[in-house]
Scaffold this motif. Structure first.
Motif, PDB file in Angstrom:
ATOM      1  N   ASP A  84       0.831  -1.208   0.000  1.00 26.16           N
ATOM      2  CA  ASP A  84       0.000   0.000   0.000  1.00 26.16           C
ATOM      3  C   ASP A  84       0.866   1.260   0.000  1.00 26.16           C
ATOM      4  OD1 ASP A  84      -2.354  -1.474  -0.006  1.00 26.16           O
ATOM      5  OD2 ASP A  84      -2.572  -1.395   2.178  1.00 26.16           O
ATOM      6  N   LEU A  85       1.931   1.249   0.797  1.00 28.79           N
ATOM      7  CA  LEU A  85       2.849   2.391   0.808  1.00 28.79           C
ATOM      8  C   LEU A  85       3.564   2.509  -0.532  1.00 28.79           C
ATOM      9  CD1 LEU A  85       4.316   4.752   2.132  1.00 28.79           C
ATOM     10  CD2 LEU A  85       5.918   3.089   3.140  1.00 28.79           C
ATOM     11  N   PHE A  86       3.990   1.366  -1.075  1.00 28.22           N
ATOM     12  CA  PHE A  86       4.678   1.385  -2.369  1.00 28.22           C
ATOM     13  C   PHE A  86       3.784   2.006  -3.442  1.00 28.22           C
ATOM     14  CE2 PHE A  86       5.741  -0.401  -6.484  1.00 28.22           C
ATOM     15  CZ  PHE A  86       7.097  -0.096  -6.558  1.00 28.22           C
ATOM     16  N   GLU A  87       2.552   1.565  -3.512  1.00 33.07           N
ATOM     17  CA  GLU A  87       1.641   2.072  -4.543  1.00 33.07           C
ATOM     18  C   GLU A  87       1.242   3.523  -4.283  1.00 33.07           C
ATOM     19  OE1 GLU A  87      -1.406  -0.923  -5.108  1.00 33.07           O
ATOM     20  OE2 GLU A  87       0.161  -2.469  -5.305  1.00 33.07           O
ATOM     21  N   HIS A  88       1.204   3.929  -3.019  1.00 35.57           N
ATOM     22  CA  HIS A  88       0.966   5.326  -2.649  1.00 35.57           C
ATOM     23  C   HIS A  88       2.113   6.195  -3.180  1.00 35.57           C
ATOM     24  CE1 HIS A  88      -0.512   8.591  -0.084  1.00 35.57           C
ATOM     25  NE2 HIS A  88       0.680   8.686   0.460  1.00 35.57           N
TER      26      HIS A  88
ATOM     27  N   ARG B 194      11.631   8.305 -17.792  1.00 33.26           N
ATOM     28  CA  ARG B 194      11.421   8.162 -19.240  1.00 33.26           C
ATOM     29  C   ARG B 194      10.300   7.173 -19.534  1.00 33.26           C
ATOM     30  NH1 ARG B 194      16.532   8.362 -17.953  1.00 33.26           N
ATOM     31  NH2 ARG B 194      17.890   9.885 -18.905  1.00 33.26           N
ATOM     32  N   GLU B 195      10.306   6.074 -18.798  1.00 32.24           N
ATOM     33  CA  GLU B 195       9.320   5.022 -19.023  1.00 32.24           C
ATOM     34  C   GLU B 195       7.939   5.454 -18.527  1.00 32.24           C
ATOM     35  OE1 GLU B 195      10.828   3.286 -20.991  1.00 32.24           O
ATOM     36  OE2 GLU B 195      12.844   3.665 -20.262  1.00 32.24           O
ATOM     37  N   VAL B 196       7.905   6.136 -17.395  1.00 33.97           N
ATOM     38  CA  VAL B 196       6.627   6.640 -16.884  1.00 33.97           C
ATOM     39  C   VAL B 196       6.022   7.623 -17.882  1.00 33.97           C
ATOM     40  CG1 VAL B 196       5.551   8.037 -15.069  1.00 33.97           C
ATOM     41  CG2 VAL B 196       7.187   6.238 -14.450  1.00 33.97           C
ATOM     42  N   LEU B 197       6.843   8.530 -18.399  1.00 38.03           N
ATOM     43  CA  LEU B 197       6.354   9.486 -19.397  1.00 38.03           C
ATOM     44  C   LEU B 197       5.908   8.773 -20.671  1.00 38.03           C
ATOM     45  CD1 LEU B 197       8.922  12.386 -18.948  1.00 38.03           C
ATOM     46  CD2 LEU B 197       6.476  12.443 -18.409  1.00 38.03           C
TER      47      LEU B 197
ATOM     48  N   ASP C 219      -3.061   7.448 -15.155  1.00 39.36           N
ATOM     49  CA  ASP C 219      -2.108   7.276 -14.054  1.00 39.36           C
ATOM     50  C   ASP C 219      -2.350   5.988 -13.271  1.00 39.36           C
ATOM     51  OD1 ASP C 219      -1.255   9.764 -14.854  1.00 39.36           O
ATOM     52  OD2 ASP C 219      -1.632  10.750 -12.924  1.00 39.36           O
ATOM     53  N   GLU C 220      -3.619   5.712 -12.984  1.00 41.17           N
ATOM     54  CA  GLU C 220      -3.944   4.539 -12.169  1.00 41.17           C
ATOM     55  C   GLU C 220      -3.499   3.241 -12.842  1.00 41.17           C
ATOM     56  OE1 GLU C 220      -6.360   6.791 -13.233  1.00 41.17           O
ATOM     57  OE2 GLU C 220      -6.172   8.012 -11.424  1.00 41.17           O
ATOM     58  N   GLN C 221      -3.622   3.176 -14.170  1.00 41.99           N
ATOM     59  CA  GLN C 221      -3.179   1.982 -14.890  1.00 41.99           C
ATOM     60  C   GLN C 221      -1.661   1.888 -14.902  1.00 41.99           C
ATOM     61  OE1 GLN C 221      -4.709   1.070 -18.753  1.00 41.99           O
ATOM     62  NE2 GLN C 221      -6.836   1.498 -18.158  1.00 41.99           N
ATOM     63  N   VAL C 222      -0.998   3.020 -15.018  1.00 40.13           N
ATOM     64  CA  VAL C 222       0.471   3.019 -14.994  1.00 40.13           C
ATOM     65  C   VAL C 222       0.954   2.497 -13.644  1.00 40.13           C
ATOM     66  CG1 VAL C 222       2.534   4.473 -15.065  1.00 40.13           C
ATOM     67  CG2 VAL C 222       0.681   4.849 -16.711  1.00 40.13           C
ATOM     68  N   VAL C 223       0.372   3.010 -12.580  1.00 42.84           N
ATOM     69  CA  VAL C 223       0.758   2.556 -11.237  1.00 42.84           C
ATOM     70  C   VAL C 223       0.485   1.068 -11.085  1.00 42.84           C
ATOM     71  CG1 VAL C 223       0.231   2.751  -8.764  1.00 42.84           C
ATOM     72  CG2 VAL C 223       0.471   4.820 -10.163  1.00 42.84           C
ATOM     73  N   ARG C 224      -0.709   0.619 -11.475  1.00 47.91           N
ATOM     74  CA  ARG C 224      -1.071  -0.786 -11.317  1.00 47.91           C
ATOM     75  C   ARG C 224      -0.153  -1.692 -12.132  1.00 47.91           C
ATOM     76  NH1 ARG C 224      -2.732  -2.083  -7.701  1.00 47.91           N
ATOM     77  NH2 ARG C 224      -1.003  -3.479  -7.707  1.00 47.91           N
ATOM     78  N   ARG C 225       0.042  -1.363 -13.402  1.00 48.01           N
ATOM     79  CA  ARG C 225       0.838  -2.230 -14.278  1.00 48.01           C
ATOM     80  C   ARG C 225       2.308  -2.264 -13.871  1.00 48.01           C
ATOM     81  NH1 ARG C 225      -1.854  -1.517 -20.276  1.00 48.01           N
ATOM     82  NH2 ARG C 225      -3.964  -2.010 -19.605  1.00 48.01           N
ATOM     83  N   LEU C 226       2.878  -1.097 -13.573  1.00 45.10           N
ATOM     84  CA  LEU C 226       4.284  -1.076 -13.163  1.00 45.10           C
ATOM     85  C   LEU C 226       4.465  -1.746 -11.806  1.00 45.10           C
ATOM     86  CD1 LEU C 226       5.549   2.441 -14.300  1.00 45.10           C
ATOM     87  CD2 LEU C 226       6.042   0.213 -15.326  1.00 45.10           C
ATOM     88  N   SER C 227       3.520  -1.546 -10.891  1.00 51.12           N
ATOM     89  CA  SER C 227       3.614  -2.195  -9.581  1.00 51.12           C
ATOM     90  C   SER C 227       3.541  -3.714  -9.728  1.00 51.12           C
ATOM     91  CB  SER C 227       2.506  -1.700  -8.653  1.00 51.12           C
ATOM     92  OG  SER C 227       2.667  -0.331  -8.371  1.00 51.12           O
ATOM     93  N   ASP C 228       2.580  -4.190 -10.506  1.00 50.30           N
ATOM     94  CA  ASP C 228       2.467  -5.633 -10.711  1.00 50.30           C
ATOM     95  C   ASP C 228       3.713  -6.199 -11.397  1.00 50.30           C
ATOM     96  OD1 ASP C 228      -0.013  -5.649  -9.484  1.00 50.30           O
ATOM     97  OD2 ASP C 228      -1.151  -5.773 -11.361  1.00 50.30           O
ATOM     98  N   ALA C 229       4.243  -5.475 -12.374  1.00 45.34           N
ATOM     99  CA  ALA C 229       5.482  -5.918 -13.039  1.00 45.34           C
ATOM    100  C   ALA C 229       6.630  -5.961 -12.031  1.00 45.34           C
ATOM    101  CB  ALA C 229       5.819  -4.991 -14.198  1.00 45.34           C
ATOM    102  N   PHE C 230       6.691  -4.972 -11.157  1.00 40.11           N
ATOM    103  CA  PHE C 230       7.735  -4.932 -10.128  1.00 40.11           C
ATOM    104  C   PHE C 230       7.606  -6.126  -9.185  1.00 40.11           C
ATOM    105  CE2 PHE C 230       8.897  -3.507  -5.796  1.00 40.11           C
ATOM    106  CZ  PHE C 230      10.271  -3.416  -5.982  1.00 40.11           C
ATOM    107  N   TYR C 231       6.390  -6.397  -8.706  1.00 37.28           N
ATOM    108  CA  TYR C 231       6.192  -7.527  -7.795  1.00 37.28           C
ATOM    109  C   TYR C 231       6.571  -8.837  -8.478  1.00 37.28           C
ATOM    110  CZ  TYR C 231       3.159  -4.066  -5.468  1.00 37.28           C
ATOM    111  OH  TYR C 231       2.653  -2.941  -4.885  1.00 37.28           O
ATOM    112  N   GLY C 232       6.176  -8.992  -9.724  1.00 40.98           N
ATOM    113  CA  GLY C 232       6.501 -10.212 -10.460  1.00 40.98           C
ATOM    114  C   GLY C 232       7.993 -10.362 -10.700  1.00 40.98           C
ATOM    115  N   ALA C 233       8.645  -9.265 -11.083  1.00 38.27           N
ATOM    116  CA  ALA C 233      10.092  -9.320 -11.322  1.00 38.27           C
ATOM    117  C   ALA C 233      10.846  -9.639 -10.043  1.00 38.27           C
ATOM    118  CB  ALA C 233      10.578  -7.996 -11.914  1.00 38.27           C
ATOM    119  N   LEU C 234      10.427  -9.040  -8.956  1.00 37.02           N
ATOM    120  CA  LEU C 234      11.087  -9.271  -7.669  1.00 37.02           C
ATOM    121  C   LEU C 234      10.901 -10.720  -7.213  1.00 37.02           C
ATOM    122  CD1 LEU C 234      12.718  -7.821  -5.499  1.00 37.02           C
ATOM    123  CD2 LEU C 234      10.567  -7.065  -4.485  1.00 37.02           C
TER     124      LEU C 234
END
Length: 138
Positions: A25-29, A104-107, A117-132
């Motif tokens: 929750d903090l990460f996505e915030h 650069r990637e966010v832009l 914005d909400e989709q960018v946060v969701r998709r990048l967060s999910d990609a981050f969790y999966g990569a980690l």
């Protein structure tokens, strides 16, 4: 430009410190704030980008890398805990976060691809969790 970037990062540090959220929750915030900051400040931040990797800059004591670490480390540690991963993966989390959430990637996602914005946060967060998680399983 460096002072400008430092001011943006300091505002992100303050944003995280004011939050009572933890873990993902903090990460996505923080990620939501970061995406919004990029809309205004991203074009300038991109111009001041370093040629060195994040971990090298952090270990070398570079101000911007240190500020970024201050802004993101509590959230990254929380993600590790939520995913049941050891704290020893903090540098991996830093590396993956820096790669995925590069201004650069966010832009590119918000302006070029036109994602909200909400989709960018969701998709990048999910990609981050999966990569980690994937990195940890190796």
């Amino acid at each position: 430009m460096v002072a400008y970037h430092e001011e943006v990062m300091a505002s992100l540090v303050e944003h995280g410190e004011r939050s009572r959220k933890t873990g993902k929750d903090l990460f996505e915030h923080q990620a939501a704030c970061w995406v919004k900051l990029q809309k205004v400040h991203g074009p300038v931040i991109v111009r001041s980008g370093s040629q060195r990797g994040f971990l090298e800059r952090l270990r070398g004591g570079e101000t911007m890398a240190t500020l970024s670490s201050n802004a993101w480390d509590p959230a990254l540690k929380g993600v590790l805990a939520d995913l049941g991963l050891p704290d020893s993966l903090l540098d991996v989390a830093r590396f993956l976060h820096d790669a995925l959430f590069d201004p650069r990637e966010v832009l590119d996602l918000t302006k070029t691809a036109g994602l909200p914005d909400e989709q960018v946060v969701r998709r990048l967060s999910d990609a981050f969790y999966g990569a980690l998680t994937g990195w940890a399983s190796r």
